[in-house]
Motif scaffolding. Structure first.
Motif, short mmCIF file in Angstrom:
data_model
loop_
_atom_site.label_atom_id
_atom_site.label_comp_id
_atom_site.label_asym_id
_atom_site.label_seq_id
_atom_site.Cartn_x
_atom_site.Cartn_y
_atom_site.Cartn_z
N LYS A 80 -3.75 5.81 13.58
CA LYS A 80 -4.04 5.77 12.15
C LYS A 80 -2.83 5.31 11.35
N GLU A 81 -1.66 5.87 11.67
CA GLU A 81 -0.45 5.51 10.92
C GLU A 81 -0.06 4.06 11.15
N GLU A 84 -2.34 1.94 9.15
CA GLU A 84 -1.95 1.90 7.74
C GLU A 84 -0.80 0.93 7.51
N GLY A 87 -2.15 -2.25 7.05
CA GLY A 87 -3.04 -2.37 5.89
C GLY A 87 -4.49 -2.14 6.21
N ALA A 89 -7.47 0.37 6.26
CA ALA A 89 -7.87 1.67 5.72
C ALA A 89 -9.08 2.18 6.48
N HIS A 117 -13.84 -2.66 3.32
CA HIS A 117 -13.16 -1.69 4.18
C HIS A 117 -14.19 -0.95 5.03
N SER A 278 -3.56 9.26 1.61
CA SER A 278 -3.64 8.34 2.73
C SER A 278 -3.93 6.94 2.19
N LEU A 279 -3.78 5.94 3.05
CA LEU A 279 -4.11 4.58 2.64
C LEU A 279 -5.58 4.51 2.22
N ALA A 280 -6.47 5.19 2.95
CA ALA A 280 -7.89 5.17 2.60
C ALA A 280 -8.13 5.75 1.21
N ARG A 282 -5.95 5.82 -1.23
CA ARG A 282 -5.40 4.87 -2.21
C ARG A 282 -6.36 3.71 -2.44
N VAL A 283 -7.07 3.30 -1.38
CA VAL A 283 -8.06 2.24 -1.52
C VAL A 283 -9.20 2.69 -2.43
N ARG A 286 -8.04 2.62 -6.02
CA ARG A 286 -7.97 1.25 -6.55
C ARG A 286 -9.35 0.68 -6.83
#
Length: 306
Positions: A80-81, A84, A87, A89, A117, A278-280, A282-283, A286
């Motif tokens: 997962k990391e 991320e 990029g 998600a 995504h 997490s990146l997800a 943040r997506v 946005r």
């Protein structure tokens, strides 16, 4: 030792049957048996007793099972990391949103996320503003959309829009787009949520500031119930545009704007300082910002301004 062998081993140890493990893993039974045999050969021990009741762990199997799930979990976290960093998600994001906005915002948000995504899974929880602070800090929610409250400690807020509210009546009434003031509304029979609801508190606070007393003849906390009562002609209510847009298009309800200087509220996008995003997540933040901006600019959210 291969990662695949470890996954097969853990699944088989949990269910105790090669046939059931094959269904869960979506692979053929001989493939599972072969990988378990290779794993046993590499470790030079037997991991299972083959019995008439299925597969039971040996002492060595119990020892491996004590560590294998943590190994798999650690590898999943690493994947997962690294994803991320590239990029990508994925994973689940829990979004809290009021019911008045959920049915309006969630479908287009899901379409955007699936298109851009596909590895991201969204879980939506209907949440009234009064609960969101506690749920965010407690980790039940990752991201929330709700209306501005007095107590916003420990939260990171981003103003999405300010929206006016509407006086909602039954269908068939003459259309009037002229803004109406609370002084004209106070004598009308109103159907509103109970005093524990954020919208009721907002409306009554605005009325009190103008030394007005509203005529609330019915209380209902369920949005569908309020709209059904208004459709039946039992009174009028005060709601934002998203909560009634379908009924308005069908001619079942009418809406007249309330003067913005009398009554308006600010919609926020909220996260907490207690848990890093997490990146997800943040997506989702946005895409929600972009969605709301597009709706307001295109006129799809009447009464709202960025």
């Amino acid at each position: 030792m291969e990662l695949r062998q470890l996954r097969y081993f853990v699944t088989l140890a949990e269910v105790g049957s090669v046939s059931r493990a094959a269904v869960i893993l979506n692979v053929a039974q001989p493939a599972i048996s072969r990988q378990i045999r290779l794993l046993e050969e590499e470790l030079a021990v037997s991991l299972f007793y083959r019995t008439g009741r299925g597969m039971e762990l040996t002492e060595a199997g119990h020892l491996l099972m004590a560590h294998a799930p943590d190994v798999l979990l650690g590898l999943k976290k690493i994947e997962k990391e690294i994803g991320e960093l590239r990029g990508i998600a994925d994973g689940q994001v829990v979004l809290g949103i009021p019911p008045t906005e959920g049915h309006f915002l969630v479908p287009p948000l899901v379409r955007r996320l699936r298109a851009q995504h596909p590895g991201l899974a969204l879980k939506v929880i209907e949440a009234f503003s009064g609960h969101v602070n506690e749920w965010l800090v407690g980790g039940r929610l990752d991201v929330a959309v709700f209306y501005k409250l007095a107590n916003m400690q420990q939260l990171i807020t981003d103003e999405l829009l300010t929206e006016g509210l509407y006086l909602i009546g039954k269908g068939g009434l003459p259309t009037d787009d002229t803004p109406i003031g609370l002084d004209e509304i106070q004598s009308m029979e109103l159907i509103l949520p109970s005093r524990s609801h954020g919208l009721r508190h907002l409306v009554e606070h605005a009325a009190t500031q103008r030394d007005l007393r509203l005529n609330v003849t019915l209380e209902a906390d369920a949005l569908l119930t309020i709209k059904a009562l208004v459709e039946a002609g039992e009174g009028r209510t005060i709601l934002p545009y998203p909560s009634v847009h379908r009924e308005m298009e069908a001619g079942r309800l009418t809406a007249r704007p309330i003067r913005r200087e009398d009554l308006s509220r600010t919609l926020l996008l909220v996260t907490t300082r207690h848990h890093p995003l997490s990146l997800a997540s943040r997506v989702v933040v946005r895409e929600m910002r972009l969605l709301v901006r597009d709706l307001v600019r295109s006129g799809g959210w009447p009464g709202a301004v960025i």
